[in-house]
Scaffold this motif. Structure first.
Motif, PDB file in Angstrom:
ATOM      1  N   THR A  61       0.779  -1.254   0.157  1.00  0.00           N
ATOM      2  CA  THR A  61       0.098   0.000   0.127  1.00  0.00           C
ATOM      3  C   THR A  61       0.698   1.217  -0.070  1.00  0.00           C
ATOM      4  O   THR A  61       0.450   2.448  -0.101  1.00  0.00           O
ATOM      5  N   ASN A  62       2.335   1.139   0.019  1.00  0.00           N
ATOM      6  CA  ASN A  62       3.117   2.295   0.140  1.00  0.00           C
ATOM      7  C   ASN A  62       2.712   3.372   1.092  1.00  0.00           C
ATOM      8  O   ASN A  62       2.515   4.637   0.716  1.00  0.00           O
ATOM      9  N   GLY A  63       2.462   2.990   2.324  1.00  0.00           N
ATOM     10  CA  GLY A  63       2.053   3.951   3.450  1.00  0.00           C
ATOM     11  C   GLY A  63       0.595   4.230   3.307  1.00  0.00           C
ATOM     12  O   GLY A  63      -0.285   3.664   2.956  1.00  0.00           O
ATOM     13  N   ASP A  64       0.439   5.688   3.308  1.00  0.00           N
ATOM     14  CA  ASP A  64      -0.730   6.108   3.634  1.00  0.00           C
ATOM     15  C   ASP A  64      -1.505   6.593   1.982  1.00  0.00           C
ATOM     16  O   ASP A  64      -2.567   6.870   1.908  1.00  0.00           O
ATOM     17  N   PHE A  65      -0.523   6.634   0.860  1.00  0.00           N
ATOM     18  CA  PHE A  65      -1.090   6.805  -0.425  1.00  0.00           C
ATOM     19  C   PHE A  65      -0.261   5.671  -1.259  1.00  0.00           C
ATOM     20  O   PHE A  65       0.967   5.251  -1.238  1.00  0.00           O
ATOM     21  N   MET A  66      -1.268   5.057  -1.983  1.00  0.00           N
ATOM     22  CA  MET A  66      -0.903   4.008  -2.624  1.00  0.00           C
ATOM     23  C   MET A  66       0.155   4.132  -3.994  1.00  0.00           C
ATOM     24  O   MET A  66       1.002   3.288  -4.177  1.00  0.00           O
ATOM     25  N   THR A  67      -0.119   5.321  -4.615  1.00  0.00           N
ATOM     26  CA  THR A  67       0.659   5.775  -5.889  1.00  0.00           C
ATOM     27  C   THR A  67       1.661   6.676  -5.644  1.00  0.00           C
ATOM     28  O   THR A  67       1.563   8.026  -5.492  1.00  0.00           O
ATOM     29  N   PRO A  68       3.070   6.291  -5.733  1.00  0.00           N
ATOM     30  CA  PRO A  68       3.914   7.283  -5.685  1.00  0.00           C
ATOM     31  C   PRO A  68       4.363   8.112  -6.837  1.00  0.00           C
ATOM     32  O   PRO A  68       4.039   7.716  -7.921  1.00  0.00           O
ATOM     33  N   GLN A  69       4.701   9.373  -6.778  1.00  0.00           N
ATOM     34  CA  GLN A  69       4.938  10.359  -7.713  1.00  0.00           C
ATOM     35  C   GLN A  69       6.386  10.926  -7.606  1.00  0.00           C
ATOM     36  O   GLN A  69       6.475  11.642  -6.517  1.00  0.00           O
TER      37      GLN A  69
END
Length: 442
Positions: A61-69
């Motif tokens: 899930t990459n922490g609190d936000f799913m998609t990194p930018q």
């Protein structure tokens, strides 16, 4: 105002700790195989790269936000190299972090797609240890490729801004500790410039970096490229690029060549001394005087000579009568033996022995005695050395007696080395008794 004071205090504190450690290192004695003064140990680095809240340690899930930018970041450092494999550096980093699709909105896809965060890292300062792990070149003392890893601790001021999320926190600056861990490698473009390629993961002591309070502390990564420029004397290499293995290999090769040269010279000297010894103690003309003491070499056979090996002008006929050795004669010889002393390890007779040797010489002249001289040593040293020393000492006594008028043809000098001890060689007293020259009248 309070924020600026906090920033300044943090940076000055890190630099103060770093300077203290560097000063302690510079004042300590170095026992390494290289001279640190011939290397550049200070350097500065500037870099730029990509910041993202994705790291290899995140869950799916990459922490609190799913998609990194990905977004740009920039940084720099000042470093002091302590030894070739370890240095201490003070780092600075700033930039932005971005991400999309809050995990808390997974049940409402439309709302999730419209959510995200935009966090600003206003500044960060860290003190890290830099471990160079591959100064392993065997042929070059200056490495071209130097892999490394870093670890340390730092302090950061950041501002998290989440949107489209109901549980977003307020838009305030947050200051927290973090732990940077990284790895990379440097390419030595020249003696003073390295290309630095690295990747670091920063573990935060806060769960609010992205503007949303999560269940676990946040983390982010920084992949960068930059240049490191060495400070110091132009033309000298950097200590971090030094390969101790190559230096040791080079030094060992030089020492081996020097040792081979010394062994060859020692063997040549040994052969030369051996030939000289054989020549000096030989008696080519068989006149009873060794070549070393013979001032008239090549005398005809059966020629009566003096102590220098030269023919006597009017050789007297030799009339052999019955020889009677009295107790008084033996006493004269005994006193000569008792008082006979040589210089340590040499065949040079000490002056204090002349008086009693003169009496023996007069005895040989007056009574026409024959004399056998037998040189002996203890077992200290090599057999060859002891045989030579015992022979030389017996010859030295003979030469002295002949110089006082004794007939050289009536004196026999022999060296037995350690082969005929009269006492044990295990004690100092015993070895002293074994070092002797025996006189035998007949």
């Amino acid at each position: 105002m309070l924020l600026k004071i906090t920033k300044s205090a943090m940076i000055l504190s890190l630099l103060g700790i770093s300077s203290s450690l560097f000063a302690q290192e510079m004042s300590s004695d170095s026992t390494t195989r290289f001279d640190k003064k011939s290397f550049r140990t200070w350097s500065i680095g500037l870099n730029g790269g990509v910041l993202t809240h994705y790291t290899p340690f995140n869950s799916k899930t990459n922490g609190d936000f799913m998609t990194p930018q990905e977004s740009w970041g920039y940084g720099g450092y000042i470093k002091k190299q302590i030894v070739p494999g370890f240095g201490i550096q003070a780092d600075f980093l700033a930039g932005k972090l971005k991400g999309m699709r809050a995990n808390s909105l997974a049940t409402t896809p439309d709302a999730q797609n419209n959510s995200g965060f935009n966090s600003r890292i206003d500044w960060s300062a860290a003190l890290s240890g830099n471990f160079t792990i591959a100064n392993l070149s065997l042929n070059q003392k200056r490495n071209f490729i130097s892999p490394y890893f870093t670890a340390g601790a730092g302090y950061m001021s950041s501002k998290g801004n989440a949107y489209g999320v109901t549980d977003a926190t307020t838009n305030n600056y947050d200051e927290n500790w973090f732990i940077p861990v990284g790895a990379g490698f440097k390419l030595g473009l020249s003696k003073g410039v390295n290309l630095d390629l690295g990747y670091s993961v920063n573990f935060m002591k806060t769960n609010n970096l992205d503007g949303v309070v999560g269940d676990a502390n946040d983390r982010f990564s920084y992949a960068h490229a930059g240049l490191e420029i060495a400070l110091g004397k132009k033309g000298t290499s950097q200590l971090q690029n030094y390969s101790a293995l190559a230096a040791l290999r080079e030094e060992s090769a030089a020492e081996s060549a020097d040792l081979r040269s010394k062994l060859s010279t020692a063997e040549q000297n040994r052969l030369r001394d051996q030939e000289q010894y054989a020549s000096d103690l030989g008696d080519d003309d068989a006149d009873g005087v060794a070549n070393k003491f013979d001032k008239c070499p090549g005398t005809p056979p059966n020629t009566v000579v003096d102590g220098a090996g030269c023919p006597l002008k009017a050789p007297a006929p030799v009339i052999r009568e019955k020889i009677i050795v009295t107790e008084a004669d033996r006493k004269v010889v005994g006193e000569a033996i008792k008082n006979l002393e040589f210089d340590l390890g040499k065949a040079t007779i000490k002056a204090k022995s002349y008086e009693t040797l003169n009496r023996v010489a007069r005895l040989l002249v007056d009574k026409d005695f024959s004399l056998k001289l037998a040189g002996h040593t203890d077992n200290s040293g090599s057999m060859a050395l002891n045989l030579r020393l015992s022979k030389e000492r017996a010859e030295a006594v003979k030469a002295y007696l002949v110089s006082q008028g004794a007939n050289a043809s009536r004196i026999e000098a022999t060296g037995y080395g350690p082969n005929q001890p009269i006492s044990t060689n295990k004690t100092v007293v015993g070895r002293q008794q074994n070092r002797r020259v025996e006189f035998t009248l007949y």
